[in-house]
Motif scaffolding. Structure first.
Motif, PDB file in Angstrom:
ATOM      1  N   ALA A 137       0.824  -1.212   0.000  1.00 45.27           N
ATOM      2  CA  ALA A 137       0.000   0.000   0.000  1.00 45.27           C
ATOM      3  C   ALA A 137       0.858   1.263   0.000  1.00 45.27           C
ATOM      4  O   ALA A 137       0.563   2.232  -0.718  1.00 45.27           O
ATOM      5  CB  ALA A 137      -0.929   0.005   1.208  1.00 45.27           C
ATOM      6  N   ALA A 138       1.912   1.291   0.796  1.00 48.53           N
ATOM      7  CA  ALA A 138       2.758   2.486   0.849  1.00 48.53           C
ATOM      8  C   ALA A 138       3.457   2.711  -0.485  1.00 48.53           C
ATOM      9  O   ALA A 138       3.567   3.854  -0.958  1.00 48.53           O
ATOM     10  CB  ALA A 138       3.779   2.361   1.970  1.00 48.53           C
ATOM     11  N   LEU A 139       3.921   1.639  -1.093  1.00 46.77           N
ATOM     12  CA  LEU A 139       4.584   1.764  -2.396  1.00 46.77           C
ATOM     13  C   LEU A 139       3.613   2.290  -3.445  1.00 46.77           C
ATOM     14  O   LEU A 139       3.905   3.247  -4.175  1.00 46.77           O
ATOM     15  CB  LEU A 139       5.155   0.412  -2.817  1.00 46.77           C
ATOM     16  N   HIS A 140       2.428   1.678  -3.530  1.00 47.00           N
ATOM     17  CA  HIS A 140       1.443   2.106  -4.518  1.00 47.00           C
ATOM     18  C   HIS A 140       1.010   3.551  -4.287  1.00 47.00           C
ATOM     19  O   HIS A 140       0.961   4.361  -5.219  1.00 47.00           O
ATOM     20  CB  HIS A 140       0.206   1.203  -4.449  1.00 47.00           C
ATOM     21  N   ASP A 141       0.699   3.873  -3.032  1.00 49.42           N
ATOM     22  CA  ASP A 141       0.205   5.207  -2.704  1.00 49.42           C
ATOM     23  C   ASP A 141       1.235   6.273  -3.049  1.00 49.42           C
ATOM     24  O   ASP A 141       0.918   7.310  -3.660  1.00 49.42           O
ATOM     25  CB  ASP A 141      -0.145   5.255  -1.218  1.00 49.42           C
ATOM     26  N   ASN A 142       2.475   6.030  -2.676  1.00 47.36           N
ATOM     27  CA  ASN A 142       3.487   7.061  -2.841  1.00 47.36           C
ATOM     28  C   ASN A 142       4.077   7.110  -4.242  1.00 47.36           C
ATOM     29  O   ASN A 142       4.656   8.136  -4.631  1.00 47.36           O
ATOM     30  CB  ASN A 142       4.555   6.888  -1.768  1.00 47.36           C
ATOM     31  N   LEU A 143       3.901   6.070  -5.013  1.00 48.76           N
ATOM     32  CA  LEU A 143       4.136   6.189  -6.455  1.00 48.76           C
ATOM     33  C   LEU A 143       3.086   7.102  -7.073  1.00 48.76           C
ATOM     34  O   LEU A 143       3.374   7.947  -7.910  1.00 48.76           O
ATOM     35  CB  LEU A 143       4.100   4.814  -7.124  1.00 48.76           C
ATOM     36  N   SER A 144       1.839   6.906  -6.614  1.00 46.47           N
ATOM     37  CA  SER A 144       0.746   7.709  -7.154  1.00 46.47           C
ATOM     38  C   SER A 144       0.916   9.184  -6.823  1.00 46.47           C
ATOM     39  O   SER A 144       0.690  10.059  -7.672  1.00 46.47           O
ATOM     40  CB  SER A 144      -0.590   7.199  -6.595  1.00 46.47           C
ATOM     41  N   THR A 145       1.332   9.487  -5.587  1.00 40.38           N
ATOM     42  CA  THR A 145       1.474  10.886  -5.174  1.00 40.38           C
ATOM     43  C   THR A 145       2.807  11.492  -5.583  1.00 40.38           C
ATOM     44  O   THR A 145       2.970  12.715  -5.557  1.00 40.38           O
ATOM     45  CB  THR A 145       1.347  11.013  -3.652  1.00 40.38           C
TER      46      THR A 145
END
Length: 277
Positions: A159-167
């Protein structure tokens, strides 16, 4: 409404950095605005299909300031909330139909078989050791009646990887080690200061959650990815502002919510299980 500020007997203390994080009082608004509404509405969507009819008794363990307790009480359920953060308990106790007390998921004061449903929509986020997570689930099993329902939320491993790639925050060299560490062993560790993305937390592999349920004496019954891929799309908040588009997003997410190959795409996962009759 009743507020009990006495800690439940035998409850372990909340880690200092976790308490400090939640005492900033940002949690109450997290699910009420912006993209966070997707998690709230999808949690409602799934739970309204799983819960027994009102006025069943629900113990909302780690229920924070009562974001979920509020709508559950409005739906006619008898809701008691337990949370380790006094500020959260104070807020929750103001809600119509909600009783709130300070307590820890690993040592509940509720009697055996005293509720129909136990919700853990947060405690497993902050229990790094499997022993503690199983203990919390076993306490939930203890307090639900035979045949009763336990539903727990977990944060997915990437989740952290996906979220912070997105942001775009993944590309910040100071934040990236925290993100990659969580993806590696599931342990999110705060780095201190304004650069820290979250407090101490554990991010699950979806397939590991049913095993923890089973170890706690619960029979796993289903898993539900909450946000699917929609949370990673930059204009999701705009979609949620439009009731017609919001309904379409929720309908689309129901189609894939329990597909095993897609569970880990969501930021959050609900796992349901029951106590044997």
């Amino acid at each position: 409404m009743e507020t009990d500020h006495a800690a439940e007997a035998g409850a372990p203390a909340l880690a200092e950095e976790i308490a400090e994080y939640y005492e900033r009082d940002g949690e109450d608004g997290r699910l009420r605005s912006g993209a966070g509404r997707l998690e709230l509405w999808r949690t409602q969507d799934v739970l309204r299909r799983l819960l027994p009819p009102a006025p069943a008794r629900i113990l909302d363990v780690g229920g924070g300031s009562g974001v979920h307790a509020q709508w559950l009480a409005a739906d006619g359920y008898a809701v008691e909330l337990v949370d380790p953060v006094p500020l959260h308990v104070e807020r929750a106790a103001r809600l119509p139909g909600v009783t709130a007390r300070v307590g820890d998921a690993r040592a509940l004061a509720a009697p055996d078989a005293s509720v129909d449903v136990a919700l853990l929509l947060g405690p497993l986020y902050h229990l790094l050791e499997r022993e503690d997570r199983v203990r919390a689930l076993a306490e939930a099993r203890r307090v639900v009646r035979p045949g009763g329902l336990v539903v727990a939320a977990t944060i997915n491993r990437y989740a952290a990887l996906h979220d912070n790639l997105s942001t775009g925050l993944y590309f910040d060299a100071e934040r990236r080690p925290q993100i990659e560490a969580a993806s590696g062993d599931g342990r999110m560790r705060p780095i201190g200061g304004s650069k820290s993305l979250f407090t101490t937390a554990y991010f699950h592999e979806p397939a590991d959650v049913p095993a923890e349920f089973s170890e706690a004496g619960l029979t796993p019954q289903g898993q539900y990815g909450l946000e699917g891929a929609a949370w990673l799309m930059g204009d999701v908040s705009d979609w949620l502002d439009d009731p017609a588009r919001r309904d379409l997003v929720l309908r689309a997410l129901r189609q894939t919510e329990s597909q095993p190959s897609l569970l880990g795409i969501s930021g959050h996962l609900l796992t349901a299980g029951s106590r044997a009759v």
